[in-house]
Design an enzyme around this catalytic site. Structure first.
Site, PDB file in Angstrom:
ATOM      1  N   HIS A 168      49.778 -58.185 -70.928  1.00  0.00           N
ATOM      2  CA  HIS A 168      48.656 -57.997 -71.845  1.00  0.00           C
ATOM      3  C   HIS A 168      48.573 -59.204 -72.782  1.00  0.00           C
ATOM      4  O   HIS A 168      49.594 -59.599 -73.361  1.00  0.00           O
ATOM      5  CB  HIS A 168      48.871 -56.775 -72.739  1.00  0.00           C
ATOM      6  CG  HIS A 168      48.941 -55.463 -72.025  1.00  0.00           C
ATOM      7  ND1 HIS A 168      47.940 -54.522 -72.095  1.00  0.00           N
ATOM      8  CD2 HIS A 168      49.903 -54.915 -71.235  1.00  0.00           C
ATOM      9  CE1 HIS A 168      48.276 -53.450 -71.398  1.00  0.00           C
ATOM     10  NE2 HIS A 168      49.471 -53.655 -70.869  1.00  0.00           N
TER      11      HIS A 168
ATOM     12  N   VAL B 226      50.079 -48.357 -65.283  1.00  0.00           N
ATOM     13  CA  VAL B 226      49.651 -48.898 -63.989  1.00  0.00           C
ATOM     14  C   VAL B 226      50.837 -49.653 -63.406  1.00  0.00           C
ATOM     15  O   VAL B 226      51.341 -50.605 -64.025  1.00  0.00           O
ATOM     16  CB  VAL B 226      48.426 -49.829 -64.142  1.00  0.00           C
ATOM     17  CG1 VAL B 226      48.036 -50.416 -62.782  1.00  0.00           C
ATOM     18  CG2 VAL B 226      47.238 -49.076 -64.756  1.00  0.00           C
TER      19      VAL B 226
ATOM     20  N   HIS C 181      51.928 -56.480 -64.971  1.00  0.00           N
ATOM     21  CA  HIS C 181      50.836 -57.176 -65.656  1.00  0.00           C
ATOM     22  C   HIS C 181      51.263 -57.519 -67.072  1.00  0.00           C
ATOM     23  O   HIS C 181      52.122 -56.856 -67.655  1.00  0.00           O
ATOM     24  CB  HIS C 181      49.565 -56.329 -65.682  1.00  0.00           C
ATOM     25  CG  HIS C 181      49.768 -54.956 -66.250  1.00  0.00           C
ATOM     26  ND1 HIS C 181      50.287 -53.918 -65.512  1.00  0.00           N
ATOM     27  CD2 HIS C 181      49.546 -54.457 -67.482  1.00  0.00           C
ATOM     28  CE1 HIS C 181      50.362 -52.841 -66.273  1.00  0.00           C
ATOM     29  NE2 HIS C 181      49.932 -53.142 -67.478  1.00  0.00           N
TER      30      HIS C 181
ATOM     31  N   ASN D 172      54.585 -53.889 -70.671  1.00  0.00           N
ATOM     32  CA  ASN D 172      55.152 -52.546 -70.751  1.00  0.00           C
ATOM     33  C   ASN D 172      55.895 -52.253 -69.450  1.00  0.00           C
ATOM     34  O   ASN D 172      55.382 -52.540 -68.372  1.00  0.00           O
ATOM     35  CB  ASN D 172      54.038 -51.523 -70.956  1.00  0.00           C
ATOM     36  CG  ASN D 172      53.281 -51.751 -72.262  1.00  0.00           C
ATOM     37  OD1 ASN D 172      53.870 -52.179 -73.247  1.00  0.00           O
ATOM     38  ND2 ASN D 172      51.990 -51.484 -72.264  1.00  0.00           N
TER      39      ASN D 172
ATOM     40  N   ARG E 181      39.341 -58.286 -68.393  1.00  0.00           N
ATOM     41  CA  ARG E 181      39.380 -57.588 -69.673  1.00  0.00           C
ATOM     42  C   ARG E 181      39.848 -56.151 -69.497  1.00  0.00           C
ATOM     43  O   ARG E 181      39.436 -55.465 -68.557  1.00  0.00           O
ATOM     44  CB  ARG E 181      37.990 -57.598 -70.337  1.00  0.00           C
ATOM     45  CG  ARG E 181      37.575 -58.965 -70.758  1.00  0.00           C
ATOM     46  CD  ARG E 181      36.314 -58.965 -71.598  1.00  0.00           C
ATOM     47  NE  ARG E 181      35.770 -60.321 -71.637  1.00  0.00           N
ATOM     48  CZ  ARG E 181      36.251 -61.302 -72.386  1.00  0.00           C
ATOM     49  NH1 ARG E 181      37.282 -61.078 -73.187  1.00  0.00           N
ATOM     50  NH2 ARG E 181      35.723 -62.506 -72.343  1.00  0.00           N
ATOM     51  N   ASP E 182      40.686 -55.720 -70.416  1.00  0.00           N
ATOM     52  CA  ASP E 182      41.162 -54.345 -70.391  1.00  0.00           C
ATOM     53  C   ASP E 182      39.989 -53.397 -70.668  1.00  0.00           C
ATOM     54  O   ASP E 182      39.168 -53.645 -71.550  1.00  0.00           O
ATOM     55  CB  ASP E 182      42.269 -54.146 -71.444  1.00  0.00           C
ATOM     56  CG  ASP E 182      43.076 -52.879 -71.213  1.00  0.00           C
ATOM     57  OD1 ASP E 182      44.266 -52.983 -70.904  1.00  0.00           O
ATOM     58  OD2 ASP E 182      42.490 -51.768 -71.348  1.00  0.00           O
ATOM     59  N   ILE E 183      39.935 -52.312 -69.912  1.00  0.00           N
ATOM     60  CA  ILE E 183      38.826 -51.365 -70.030  1.00  0.00           C
ATOM     61  C   ILE E 183      38.889 -50.592 -71.348  1.00  0.00           C
ATOM     62  O   ILE E 183      37.883 -50.032 -71.800  1.00  0.00           O
ATOM     63  CB  ILE E 183      38.838 -50.413 -68.809  1.00  0.00           C
ATOM     64  CG1 ILE E 183      37.454 -49.834 -68.550  1.00  0.00           C
ATOM     65  CG2 ILE E 183      39.887 -49.320 -68.948  1.00  0.00           C
ATOM     66  CD1 ILE E 183      37.332 -49.148 -67.197  1.00  0.00           C
TER      67      ILE E 183
HETATM   68  P1  AMP Z   1      50.034 -50.414 -69.107  1.00  0.00           P
HETATM   69  O1  AMP Z   1      49.924 -49.205 -69.975  1.00  0.00           O
HETATM   70  O2  AMP Z   1      50.867 -51.516 -69.676  1.00  0.00           O
HETATM   71  O3  AMP Z   1      50.404 -50.057 -67.681  1.00  0.00           O
HETATM   72  O4  AMP Z   1      48.582 -51.034 -69.079  1.00  0.00           O
HETATM   73  C1  AMP Z   1      47.576 -50.617 -68.227  1.00  0.00           C
HETATM   74  C2  AMP Z   1      46.281 -51.069 -68.831  1.00  0.00           C
HETATM   75  O5  AMP Z   1      45.291 -51.059 -67.829  1.00  0.00           O
HETATM   76  C3  AMP Z   1      45.770 -50.163 -69.969  1.00  0.00           C
HETATM   77  O6  AMP Z   1      45.656 -50.957 -71.154  1.00  0.00           O
HETATM   78  C4  AMP Z   1      44.423 -49.683 -69.457  1.00  0.00           C
HETATM   79  O7  AMP Z   1      43.454 -49.599 -70.470  1.00  0.00           O
HETATM   80  C5  AMP Z   1      44.073 -50.747 -68.420  1.00  0.00           C
HETATM   81  N1  AMP Z   1      43.188 -50.313 -67.355  1.00  0.00           N
HETATM   82  C6  AMP Z   1      43.262 -49.181 -66.624  1.00  0.00           C
HETATM   83  N2  AMP Z   1      42.274 -49.137 -65.715  1.00  0.00           N
HETATM   84  C7  AMP Z   1      41.556 -50.280 -65.879  1.00  0.00           C
HETATM   85  C8  AMP Z   1      40.403 -50.832 -65.246  1.00  0.00           C
HETATM   86  N3  AMP Z   1      39.779 -50.191 -64.251  1.00  0.00           N
HETATM   87  N4  AMP Z   1      39.944 -52.025 -65.659  1.00  0.00           N
HETATM   88  C9  AMP Z   1      40.558 -52.668 -66.679  1.00  0.00           C
HETATM   89  N5  AMP Z   1      41.656 -52.213 -67.318  1.00  0.00           N
HETATM   90  C10 AMP Z   1      42.140 -51.040 -66.926  1.00  0.00           C
END
Ligand code: AMP
Length: 116
Positions: free
Chosen positions: A103, A97, A101, A88, A30-32
C-alpha cells in the site's frame, strides 16, 4: 498452484481498476476503499500469497515494488511531503487479499498506526 484472487482478476482485466502504473513485474492501481487521499496498491504479477510466502528469490521483486512506489511518489509530486508504504500480512496484520501487495498512502498527514 497459486490462489486466484481479485487482484489476479484485475491483472487479467476481468474486472476494472484505475491502473496508474504497470510493467513486466507489477501492476499498480488505486485502492477501491482509500484510507488516504492517495492510496495505491502495488501488486507483483508473480503469484505470492503474502510477505510470509516470499523467498530469497523474491528479494529483487520486493525491492522493485518499493522503488516503483517511491518513483510514483516523485512523479506525482508528493515525495518531499512524504508518504507511507505498508504491507499487511496474514490475519493479525489485516491482510484481506491473499496476493502480496504494497500500500502507498499519502496526500495528508497520516495518523499513528499499528494499534489494535
Ligand atoms: P489488505 O487488507 O492489505 O489485504 O488490502 C487489500 C486492499 O485491497 C484493501 O485496501 C481493499 O480496499 C483493496 N481492494 C479490494 N478489492 C479491490 C478492488 N476491486 N480494486 C481495488 N482495490 C481493492
Amino acid at each position: 498452484m497459486g490462489e486466484d484472487t481479485i487482484f489476479h482478476r484485475i491483472m487479467r482485466r476481468e474486472i476494472p481498476a484505475d491502473v496508474v502504473y504497470e510493467d513486466d513485474d507489477m501492476i499498480a492501481f488505486r485502492d477501491i476503499s482509500p484510507q488516504a487521499p492517495v492510496h495505491v496498491l502495488f501488486v507483483p504479477k508473480k503469484t505470492i500469497r503474502g510477505l510470509d510466502a516470499a523467498g530469497d528469490e523474491d528479494a529483487e521483486l520486493l525491492g522493485r515494488l518499493a522503488l516503483a512506489a517511491a518513483a510514483y511518489a516523485r512523479r506525482e509530486g508528493f515525495a518531499a511531503k512524504g508518504y507511507r508504504i505498508v504491507m499487511n500480512c496474514n490475519e493479525d496484520g489485516g491482510q484481506t487479499v491473499f496476493q502480496m501487495h504494497l500500500h502507498l498512502l499519502a496526500g495528508a498527514p497520516l495518523g499513528s498506526f499499528g494499534t489494535p
